[in-house]
Design an enzyme around this catalytic site. Sequence first.
Site, mmCIF file in Angstrom:
data_model
loop_
_atom_site.group_PDB
_atom_site.id
_atom_site.type_symbol
_atom_site.label_atom_id
_atom_site.label_comp_id
_atom_site.label_asym_id
_atom_site.label_seq_id
_atom_site.Cartn_x
_atom_site.Cartn_y
_atom_site.Cartn_z
ATOM 1 N N GLY A 36 9.208 3.233 4.118
ATOM 2 C CA GLY A 36 8.016 2.895 4.899
ATOM 3 C C GLY A 36 8.046 1.424 5.307
ATOM 4 O O GLY A 36 7.874 1.076 6.477
ATOM 5 N N HIS A 37 8.309 0.537 4.320
ATOM 6 C CA HIS A 37 8.422 -0.895 4.650
ATOM 7 C C HIS A 37 9.562 -1.118 5.633
ATOM 8 O O HIS A 37 9.450 -1.913 6.565
ATOM 9 C CB HIS A 37 8.772 -1.722 3.404
ATOM 10 C CG HIS A 37 7.724 -1.753 2.359
ATOM 11 N ND1 HIS A 37 7.900 -1.196 1.123
ATOM 12 C CD2 HIS A 37 6.484 -2.314 2.350
ATOM 13 C CE1 HIS A 37 6.823 -1.405 0.389
ATOM 14 N NE2 HIS A 37 5.945 -2.077 1.105
ATOM 15 N N LYS A 152 -0.576 3.817 6.585
ATOM 16 C CA LYS A 152 -1.008 4.504 5.352
ATOM 17 C C LYS A 152 -2.247 3.782 4.809
ATOM 18 O O LYS A 152 -3.183 4.401 4.359
ATOM 19 C CB LYS A 152 0.112 4.509 4.311
ATOM 20 C CG LYS A 152 -0.307 5.225 3.031
ATOM 21 C CD LYS A 152 0.850 5.481 2.113
ATOM 22 C CE LYS A 152 1.346 4.210 1.477
ATOM 23 N NZ LYS A 152 0.391 3.610 0.520
ATOM 24 N N ARG A 190 4.244 3.029 -5.091
ATOM 25 C CA ARG A 190 3.737 3.703 -6.296
ATOM 26 C C ARG A 190 4.460 5.018 -6.568
ATOM 27 O O ARG A 190 4.391 5.533 -7.684
ATOM 28 C CB ARG A 190 2.239 3.957 -6.162
ATOM 29 C CG ARG A 190 1.418 2.691 -6.234
ATOM 30 C CD ARG A 190 -0.045 3.026 -6.407
ATOM 31 N NE ARG A 190 -0.779 1.883 -6.888
ATOM 32 C CZ ARG A 190 -1.403 1.011 -6.121
ATOM 33 N NH1 ARG A 190 -1.396 1.174 -4.829
ATOM 34 N NH2 ARG A 190 -2.040 -0.014 -6.645
#
Length: 283
Positions: A36-37, A152, A190
């Site tokens: 995602g990053h 998100k 996470r």
Amino acid sequence: MIILHHIDDVRNALESYRKQNKTIGLVPTMGALHEGHLSLIRRCREENDIAVVSVFVNPTQFNNKQDLATYPRNLEKDAKLLDWADIDIVFAPQPEDVYTAEDMAHPFAFDFHGLDEVMEGKQRPGHFNGVVQIVSKLFEIVEPSRAYFGMKDFQQVAVIRLMVREMNFHVEIIPCPIVREESGLARSSRNQLLTKEQKEQASNIYRILRESLSHLPNCSPAQLTDWTVTQINAQDGLEVEYYEIVDGDTLQKISSWDDSSYVMGCVTVYCGQVRLIDNIRLK
Ligand code: PAF
């Protein structure tokens, strides 16, 4: 790529680029980088002359000490990924490099005009004050032309946009789509804390959000909320903290589909001890 830990070093490193009118892109992160990053980071690299990534687990945005203590950290691994991504500058400070004792002792105050009274803001008092505190500092230090944030954290993007307007930052905020694992689970640092079994359980979150779309035409927002919460809670290992159907701009709950032309469903779910967030555009 250079890794810098002090504010003055970052300012000095960027000064000459700024004088040459080079565009500077910034991706603020708390590390534990994932796909995602990397989607934000690649986009930042492509769209700017100079690409800066900050890696800082910001203590002032955690209202739960345990969450801060267990937040995954691995600068060495992150640095390798950032080097491969051809990033120019990594800013990886320690709390004492960015905050005075005074900063740490007194919560930062910002008027969110109600944006912090719902969803994440309501569940995590003070969280968005900490986010605004660190992101405004990063904007002052890096003075980016563009800054990249993942959708998100839908409410965070709304808060940052408000901050930019209120504090007159000259920066373009670029919201980037959620990146998902094959199972549909939204990528998150996470996720590293989930066991294999929990990851399977957590993949039901997005499956149910998607399925809710087919029920939407026959339900009011309140009925769809109930349906979604019941379905998620019926899954082993999952417990909804909140699910809200909101206007995508004001983040206020809607009571009828006619209340807004931009409607989001935003959810937070505990999978064991791990708090996961996700969202879906409903209209
Ligand atoms: O989204 C995050 O990871 C954090 O909230 C941010 C924007 C890096 C600020 O610490």
